[in-house]
Design a protein around this motif. Structure first.
Motif, PDB file in Angstrom:
ATOM      1  N   ALA A  81     -60.815 -40.485 -39.471  1.00 17.26           N
ATOM      2  CA  ALA A  81     -60.762 -41.570 -40.614  1.00 17.26           C
ATOM      3  C   ALA A  81     -61.482 -42.863 -40.354  1.00 17.26           C
ATOM      4  O   ALA A  81     -62.392 -43.521 -41.084  1.00 17.26           O
ATOM      5  N   ALA A  82     -61.130 -43.273 -38.988  1.00 16.12           N
ATOM      6  CA  ALA A  82     -61.951 -44.553 -38.475  1.00 16.12           C
ATOM      7  C   ALA A  82     -63.214 -44.584 -38.650  1.00 16.12           C
ATOM      8  O   ALA A  82     -64.015 -45.362 -38.955  1.00 16.12           O
ATOM      9  N   GLY A  83     -63.809 -43.416 -37.857  1.00 15.46           N
ATOM     10  CA  GLY A  83     -65.299 -43.068 -37.664  1.00 15.46           C
ATOM     11  C   GLY A  83     -65.927 -43.040 -38.921  1.00 15.46           C
ATOM     12  O   GLY A  83     -67.088 -43.564 -39.150  1.00 15.46           O
ATOM     13  N   THR A  84     -65.232 -42.313 -39.906  1.00 13.37           N
ATOM     14  CA  THR A  84     -65.734 -42.215 -41.460  1.00 13.37           C
ATOM     15  C   THR A  84     -66.120 -43.568 -41.890  1.00 13.37           C
ATOM     16  O   THR A  84     -67.023 -44.017 -42.760  1.00 13.37           O
ATOM     17  N   LEU A  85     -64.885 -44.610 -42.019  1.00 14.61           N
ATOM     18  CA  LEU A  85     -64.961 -45.608 -42.396  1.00 14.61           C
ATOM     19  C   LEU A  85     -66.160 -46.674 -41.834  1.00 14.61           C
ATOM     20  O   LEU A  85     -66.750 -47.598 -42.432  1.00 14.61           O
ATOM     21  N   ILE A  87     -68.935 -45.534 -40.231  1.00 12.71           N
ATOM     22  CA  ILE A  87     -70.084 -45.262 -40.931  1.00 12.71           C
ATOM     23  C   ILE A  87     -70.365 -45.666 -42.199  1.00 12.71           C
ATOM     24  O   ILE A  87     -71.492 -46.096 -42.538  1.00 12.71           O
ATOM     25  N   PHE A  88     -69.240 -45.563 -43.072  1.00 10.38           N
ATOM     26  CA  PHE A  88     -69.684 -46.055 -44.432  1.00 10.38           C
ATOM     27  C   PHE A  88     -70.082 -47.719 -44.689  1.00 10.38           C
ATOM     28  O   PHE A  88     -70.767 -48.013 -45.276  1.00 10.38           O
ATOM     29  N   ILE A  89     -69.239 -48.662 -43.630  1.00 14.08           N
ATOM     30  CA  ILE A  89     -69.537 -49.934 -43.683  1.00 14.08           C
ATOM     31  C   ILE A  89     -70.842 -50.210 -43.147  1.00 14.08           C
ATOM     32  O   ILE A  89     -71.719 -50.895 -43.502  1.00 14.08           O
ATOM     33  N   ILE A  90     -71.365 -49.302 -42.088  1.00 14.89           N
ATOM     34  CA  ILE A  90     -72.831 -49.380 -41.348  1.00 14.89           C
ATOM     35  C   ILE A  90     -73.756 -49.398 -42.439  1.00 14.89           C
ATOM     36  O   ILE A  90     -74.968 -50.113 -42.505  1.00 14.89           O
TER      37      ILE A  90
END
Length: 721
Positions: A81-85, A87-90
């Motif tokens: 979940a943290a990785g997905t978030l 990636i979205f922010i970047i």
């Protein structure tokens, strides 16, 4: 030599480049003599095989895959979940920055496709100074009053190439460059030149008279003795010999008597050799030279440039080469004679009458006008040194414009070399001061060069081109020549690559001449091509940069209505004689020449994209191809037996169309590219730099032809439109 190459690499932050002929091994102790012939890439030999392809090597020692590590534990789900978030922010930030960057309009395309003034913000590493401020700064740095002491410092009565006087002047230039805070180095070559006999004189005997000893000489003449009947051939142009042919005059074995002027001395001798002449005598005609009757004339007759005994190779320190010579060396004797001696011969000639307009003398010369010519020039080896100083660019330091002037001369050489050297030094001082004290930051580097051995056929400049050909053709984007920039004041003439014609026009419109009147208004008079532009001559120092290295180049000068300075190649090329020729306005004209050259240099290192006109070559080629086609069709109608049926201009038309499409594609890419990006500007500039280089033939050997442009391209590119 090795230190020079190392210095260039360090200054421009460039990686070592493969050199197709030489590998100059670095010697930290300063020995310049280690030169190794090499045909393979340096990088290929130095990298070796270690590590090559290791990323493709399938290693059998890997641990087996453990599927249990991918079980859906709470800890793993949190990481996912943290990785997905993250990636979205970047992705969001990247999209925001890209969108914001597109809001800024492209700023380089307009400056290349149009020469209207464009004031734009700088997005690169070097803050962009407004162009109007750059012009004002340069104008403030130079003034006529500053030239008089510079003229005095660089004047010399004896500074022939390789002499002690030449070395003293070179050291003075080097000292100046160091004082200005520039990175400096010297480039040494050991070249072969031909000088007058060390003991004795060249001579001639006319009609069994007394031997006439000659002080002047023509370097690279054939040596020996020739005897034949004198034939007056006017200026020795191809058209002059055509007139003699039409009169059915026998030219086989004749000794041609020719006036100096209109074309180079080497071209005169080459034209005479085509007529199977045995020797050529060249004299300074008073109508164009205005010399004292007994003034000796000096020059060279190599139909090319550089050291003719190492064609295509740099004359490094005692490097051994196969015994090959340039095809431009003449096979017949060539010698200069004073005007008074030429008059004595012309008055005694018999034979046919001279054609109309060929002068005051009435006869061309008959079979009984026998003359014996003896030429005993000696071949000597000389050490020459070019002097370099560089102002490093802030964005693309490994891309540079070169500006140079010769410093050697046959005599005092005030117009031939002193004025140009003074302009070079003053321009270096002015731009260095702008960078150090006024905040000007050039995007690209500026290389200032003091050449030597220019009087022997641009030897110093050509040897440097041959030594660094592989890197110069990719990194040097322009050359500006300062030789003989002041020889008169009535006209302003420029010879240049067509890519630079639009830049020439815009510069002339912005540089004032007198009373706030621009150079363009004073000399072009609304017709630049007819009143200012002229073909680039083979004996011009800018010519090998174009024809051998494919670097757009330019030469310019203020001259008189005669179009030929009276004292070139003699001991009368003094400051007093030049002052007389220009009404004592040498400092004022030198100051304008400095601003013109400086304006062009600064424009080329200031703008994002190089200011070269990609459309100009297309226009020139189309016009010339049409003219060639018209000529062929005319000959085919009038004299069909002279032309084979298969002869057409189809291949010329195809080449013309290919260039037109390529230039159009490049301009389209400029319009459609995001030129705010520094790397994109660099890519586009590299493509622009390749235009001139694309006209060079890869199939031409320098020993067979001193220049690499194919014959039809040379006609197209060096002709006036």
């Amino acid at each position: 030599m090795d230190q020079a190459r190392s210095t260039i690499t360090k200054i421009f932050n460039g990686e070592p480049h493969s050199y197709t002929r030489f590998n100059l091994t670095q010697n930290m102790e300063g020995d310049n003599s280690q030169v190794e012939m090499k045909l393979s890439s340096d990088m290929d030999e130095e990298v070796g095989g270690n590590g090559v392809g290791e990323h493709l090597n399938h290693n059998s020692n890997r641990k087996p895959f453990d599927a249990n590590k991918l079980r859906r534990t709470p800890k793993n789900l949190c990481f996912m979940a943290a990785g997905t978030l993250l990636i979205f922010i970047i992705g969001y930030l990247i999209g925001f920055l890209v969108h914001r960057k597109k809001d800024v309009a492209p700023i380089c395309a307009a400056s290349v496709l149009s020469f209207d003034k464009v004031v734009v913000p700088e997005t690169g590493a070097a803050p962009l100074m407004d162009w109007d401020n750059v012009k004002k700064l340069l104008a403030q740095k130079v003034s006529p009053a500053k030239f008089e002491p510079v003229f005095s410092e660089f004047s010399s009565t004896s500074h022939r190439a390789g002499s002690q006087g030449d070395e003293v002047l070179g050291n003075k230039v080097l000292t100046k460059f160091n004082e200005y805070g520039m990175k400096t180095w010297t480039d040494e070559h050991f070249v072969k030149v031909q000088d007058r006999p060390a003991s004795g004189f060249n001579s001639f005997v006319f009609k069994n008279g007394t031997a006439q000893k000659l002080e002047g000489f023509l370097s690279y003449s054939a040596t020996g003795t020739a005897t034949g009947a004198v034939l007056y051939a006017y200026y020795g142009q191809e058209s002059d010999f055509k007139i003699l042919q039409d009169k059915s005059i026998n030219m086989n074995g004749r000794v041609m008597l020719i006036r100096a002027g209109r074309i180079s001395l080497a071209e005169k001798v080459a034209n005479a050799a085509k007529m199977n002449a045995s020797a050529v005598l060249i004299y300074p005609d008073p109508s164009s030279y205005l010399k004292e009757g007994n003034t000796p004339l000096f020059g060279h007759v190599h139909m090319g440039s550089g050291d003719p005994y190492t064609p295509g190779f740099p004359s490094f320190n005692h490097t051994q080469f196969p015994p090959v010579q340039s095809s431009g060396l003449p096979k017949i004797l060539a010698q200069t004679i004073p005007t008074s001696m030429a008059d004595g011969i012309l008055k005694e000639l018999g034979g046919d009458n001279v054609p109309n307009g060929w002068g005051l003398f009435s006869k061309l010369g008959g079979e009984g006008d026998i003359i014996k010519v003896d030429v005993g020039n000696v071949l000597t080896e000389k050490k020459i040194s070019n002097v370099f100083g560089v102002i490093k660019g802030f964005v693309d330091p490994d891309r540079y414009v070169v500006i140079g002037a010769q410093r050697d001369a046959w005599g005092p050489g005030f117009a031939a070399s002193t004025v140009g050297t003074s302009v070079l030094v003053e321009l270096a001082r002015s731009i260095s001061d702008m960078v150090k004290n006024d905040g000007f930051k050039p995007r690209r580097s500026i290389v200032f060069v003091s050449w030597t051995a220019g009087e022997y056929g641009n030897v110093g400049a050509t040897e440097w081109l041959e030594g660094y050909l592989s890197s110069l053709s990719l990194k040097a984007f322009a050359y500006i020549n300062l030789d003989a920039v002041v020889t008169g004041q009535d006209r302003f003439k420029v010879a240049a690559s067509p890519l630079m014609h639009s830049l020439i026009e815009s510069t002339m419109r912005e540089v004032n001449f007198r009373d706030s009147r621009s150079l363009y208004a004073q000399f072009a008079r609304s017709n630049l091509e007819a009143n200012v532009l002229q073909p680039l001559q083979m004996n011009d120092a800018a010519y090998p940069f174009v024809a051998f290295s494919g670097i757009p180049s330019l030469s310019f000068r203020f001259n008189s209505d005669r179009d030929h300075y009276s004292f070139f190649g003699t001991a009368l090329d003094t400051q007093d004689n030049l002052n007389t020729a220009v009404a004592r306005k040498v400092p004022e004209l030198a100051e304008v020449a400095t601003r013109f050259a400086g304006h062009m240099v600064l424009r080329l290192v200031h703008d994002h994209l190089l200011r070269f006109d990609l459309k100009k070559y297309n226009k020139i080629i189309k016009v010339q191809v049409a003219q060639i086609n018209g000529k062929i069709m005319s000959v085919r109608r009038k004299q069909p037996q002279k032309l084979p049926e298969a002869l057409t201009v189809q291949w010329l038309s195809s080449a013309s169309g290919s260039y037109g499409r390529a230039s159009h594609d490049l301009m389209t890419d400029i319009q459609n590219s995001n030129l705010d990006d520094i790397e994109m500007c660099r890519i586009i500039n590299d493509r622009i730099m390749a235009v001139e280089r694309s006209f060079l033939s890869p199939y031409v050997s320098p020993s067979d032809n001193p220049f690499r442009t194919s014959c039809w391209v040379r006609v197209l590119t060096l002709s006036r439109v």
